[in-house]
Write an enzyme that holds these catalytic residues in place. Structure first.
Site, PDB file in Angstrom:
ATOM      1  N   LEU A 241       0.820  -1.216   0.000  1.00 45.34           N
ATOM      2  CA  LEU A 241       0.000   0.000   0.000  1.00 45.34           C
ATOM      3  C   LEU A 241       0.857   1.271   0.000  1.00 45.34           C
ATOM      4  O   LEU A 241       1.695   1.473   0.874  1.00 45.34           O
ATOM      5  CB  LEU A 241      -0.899  -0.001   1.247  1.00 45.34           C
ATOM      6  CG  LEU A 241      -1.843   1.200   1.383  1.00 45.34           C
ATOM      7  CD1 LEU A 241      -2.856   1.238   0.256  1.00 45.34           C
ATOM      8  CD2 LEU A 241      -2.534   1.182   2.732  1.00 45.34           C
ATOM      9  N   ASP A 242       0.636   2.129  -1.002  1.00 44.14           N
ATOM     10  CA  ASP A 242       1.278   3.451  -1.078  1.00 44.14           C
ATOM     11  C   ASP A 242       2.804   3.380  -1.142  1.00 44.14           C
ATOM     12  O   ASP A 242       3.500   4.328  -0.782  1.00 44.14           O
ATOM     13  CB  ASP A 242       0.854   4.341   0.101  1.00 44.14           C
ATOM     14  CG  ASP A 242      -0.642   4.599   0.114  1.00 44.14           C
ATOM     15  OD1 ASP A 242      -1.262   4.492  -0.954  1.00 44.14           O
ATOM     16  OD2 ASP A 242      -1.188   4.897   1.187  1.00 44.14           O
ATOM     17  N   GLN A 243       3.340   2.231  -1.599  1.00 41.06           N
ATOM     18  CA  GLN A 243       4.794   2.077  -1.642  1.00 41.06           C
ATOM     19  C   GLN A 243       5.337   1.996  -3.065  1.00 41.06           C
ATOM     20  O   GLN A 243       6.540   1.841  -3.260  1.00 41.06           O
ATOM     21  CB  GLN A 243       5.209   0.790  -0.891  1.00 41.06           C
ATOM     22  CG  GLN A 243       4.891   0.818   0.577  1.00 41.06           C
ATOM     23  CD  GLN A 243       5.674   1.865   1.324  1.00 41.06           C
ATOM     24  OE1 GLN A 243       6.863   2.040   1.130  1.00 41.06           O
ATOM     25  NE2 GLN A 243       4.996   2.625   2.175  1.00 41.06           N
TER      26      GLN A 243
END
Lengths: 298, 298, 298, 298
Positions: A241-243
């Site tokens: 997530l969000d990486q």
């Protein structure tokens, strides 16, 4: 437009790559319009580097290049060029490349939830001719975007997100033949399996300056922390997530005068612009991913 | 300059505060030069707020105000004003206030380690008359800043940081009578006890856009993550590392072309500016801290 | 929203004005949400001023103030307040004032020629609730904007601009009852007589950073000169071309890579934003005009 | 550093130039670190261009390229490369070129009047290693900069500017052997004859966003006009006042709160940065002048 193309290239760095590629192109009658090249690692020491930088020749660095060019107006120039480039250049230099013709518009689908500001910005720029693509469909788990789809005369599909597995199966069906999926504030987390199918072909807009404020309600987190700038980040989606690799980011100044609700409102402007730039650069073949980071030729 | 002053005020919000304060000042012959006021909480609904914002009258909000004014040229006007304001206004309104005369310059000490760019920027602005303060001393755990101290004709002290307790004892001695401590890239973590003695009177420059990249080597973290903007954050130091109230932040655009060493070099420019602005605003009595966040009247 | 109002005030500076106005409001049961005040001339010496600044008491300066407030929920509070403010405060202080209730939405008409990007941005923000106004009509000398008018369900009128006198007569008829006229890239010069009828109520977007590149084809002028930033300027229209009071300006970075046509394309983004901010600030009663310059409380 | 060099090239555009140059370099054992190329005119149609752009093949456009490279560690590689490039490449392609070795530092003199902020910024960056040059002398018609010269241990010369002819004769003597003259707020207009001797080797900082506010007291002009941004422009000096090719520009936001004196103070920050960037890019061989405009490879 028929004869315009973009070549993206990356390979281990070594002397002679630019000469090899451009001489090849010259012999195919190609005219180079713009060339942008750089290298990382020990061979590259751009002006800004500090003298203390380690410079071991053991690590050869990586070569990146983008070329915009024009082929001659000859029947069959294109497949000939592709086949020859692969055999004569790419295989010998252990090179990854992508060769894209301007007339081959990619197919884009936009996924959106309740907020349609980022979607409308994309559609407006697309109609202005700023986004070289074919708009395939607008897909949402809400009804809000139906109006925008209608205004822009595009297919609109509602996919109920309450059952994730079923929703993703339905999405896959709708995204058949789609080259790029844009999450324009689509508030659902996609499964790793789904993400894998669109490797580096899903762009998400996160409403914070990543890596600050990962996860939910970033504007509220930003307000709580009392930051003086809020931002937005467009990135390729990966299973974490969000990486994923960041394509573009920007910020806007805020003050104590704004509460969390105001930050949401101000943030919309920056989200719109950041996502539009990222999608455009992807469609213009300006983005390469290397070791979890992007190289953006702009 | 003798008659110029700044009043900072905060208290629970209620009707009539501005009228009470300004009428008081008027009766003391004061001329208001600039007034900036706002309130948080349910009473304040600035233009940007969303209609859906909760509006319970149960939470009265907080009132903040900054007034620049000029007292009449009368002997004794100043102590009279201070005593009266406390008795007549502040105590009745449950008000925290700070009343500062422009001629009372605050004493500043700058702590620095090996990099003197942020220090030199402060000293240069101080000499230009942009920072209303008295420069008390430059203190370092290295020799690098000696040259800058000499150029600006300021006392320079080296405090060995290998023994922390001893170093802090020595620092306390050197900082006796100092109103503001500026950590202009001072790469030592101060103990909670030390920080407590200078509550909201230590300003640090952190070389990232907090809360991204807390801790050591933030530019290397930023390079690793592939961010497209790097930043700097000036904040009051509290006992939690890099968690104190943020006074100012700014960013600069970077690209894949910059390696970590280049980010360090680019970052210096933004650090210099952000720290200088934060110190200036503090010295101009523009900063209030409320619930871990700053209110900056600028 | 019913009880929210904004008071804009300007008058010759003298001690006691803030106290007079805020005490008046307090006695009417008003709650102040935000107050922003400043003065020009010899009485005002804000922090940044240089010590060498002339300080003759002969010139008293000008006082400016904006107050957002909330009246009590009492029947008749509003006309009572207006009449009393005029008699008790304004006339005695030789004060110009404007008192605007949030519920009294102003009527806006947008004039546009062939490019609808600035128009669409305004309409989109209006639908988002960011522009507190009533959209009265879209008027054009071309057909291009008909689509946007239809999408947003607004009246659309085409006024042939080949006969200027006739066109302006027709415009006047269509603008009957309109409070603000926005020229969102309306490529016609209005006559002084027409402009006079809408004194400081016509906002134009000029596609350059005024006063650079006055007149026609500013992007081509900018390209010819080789500037590194291009800009846009929103200003009130006066009878002198591109000379009216500036409300807002912004710029975007360009390089040698962009030709004049590219500057046009890049410029659209900055035009959209600058015009939207100017219109919003006007509608939120944040703009005063004083000696040919604006005071913008933002 | 010994083997690093930069090649700047411009010539009429035609197919095969990149291949010719890079193949030449490859055969000399050169390793390319970075290459940046673009073309103007009918052959170049970068992504942003509008479809309506004229595309006559009659006008061939101009080719620009910058290459950073590293020669092999061979005795005599350098003169051999220079001679061969001229004979084998440049003359055949009607090419202007400049070949600069990183170890050949250029000599810089800075001229300044009463304000030393831009000078101090340059000297500070030079000491940090950001400006690859030899600082030859500081020259002024006032005493103000003597202190900075002393702090940085540089020769300082005062040249009385009351008799212009005499002053310029003296300047010429002091500038003997100097490669670049930087006017860091030197408030004297140089004669066309003098300017001609340093063709495109004099960089001036003008304290406005040119072409707005040409000539004297630009901040006062800006205040008078009520602009919302003020700027600075670094440009090569030509015989026409403030009309030379622009190298860099930037702006800073101002408001009605600032009087003309405050704009002067705020402007200093932007002048410092803009001039430092322009000088650096010149010293890094990033700037070409073409038809009165610069091409800046950055």
């Amino acid at each position: 437009m028929d004869r315009r193309a973009t070549l993206l290239v990356t390979c281990p760095d070594r002397p002679g790559i630019v000469a090899t590629v451009t001489t090849f192109l010259y012999h195919h009658g190609v005219n180079i319009l713009r060339l942008d090249q750089h290298s990382t690692g020990s061979l590259a020491k751009p002006g800004l580097d500090l003298p203390s930088r380690p410079d071991s020749l053991a690590s050869p660095g990586t070569f990146f290049m983008r070329i915009e060019f024009e082929t001659p107006p000859v029947e069959g120039a294109r497949p000939a060029l592709e086949a020859a480039f692969k055999a004569v250049v790419a295989e010998r230099l252990d090179m990854w490349f992508s060769l894209a013709w301007a007339r081959d518009l990619r197919r884009v689908a936009v996924l959106v939830s309740k907020h349609d500001h980022a979607l409308v910005e994309l559609l407006w720029r697309w109609r202005q001719g700023e986004l070289p693509c074919e708009m395939h469909a607008i897909i949402s788990n809400h009804e809000v975007a139906r109006r925008a789809a209608k205004d822009f005369e595009l297919p609109f599909h509602v996919v109920d997100s309450s059952d994730k597995a079923r929703a993703e199966a339905e999405l896959e069906r709708l995204l058949d033949g789609v080259d790029l999926v844009v999450l324009a504030r689509y508030m659902q987390i996609l499964s790793p399996a789904f993400v894998e199918k669109f490797h580096h072909r899903i762009i998400n807009i996160h409403h914070s300056f990543l890596p600050a404020f990962v996860g939910a309600r970033p504007y509220h987190q930003a307000h709580e922390r009392g930051v003086k700038l809020i931002g937005a980040t467009a990135h390729y989606v990966t299973s974490e997530l969000d990486q994923g690799p960041i394509i573009e980011q920007d910020v806007i100044r805020v003050s104590h005068r704004q509460d969390a609700a105001s930050l949401v409102s101000l943030g919309r402007d920056i989200e719109r612009q950041v996502l539009a730039r990222a999608v455009r650069w992807h469609l213009e073949h300006r983005v390469l991913v290397h070791e979890g980071r992007t190289v953006v030729f702009n």
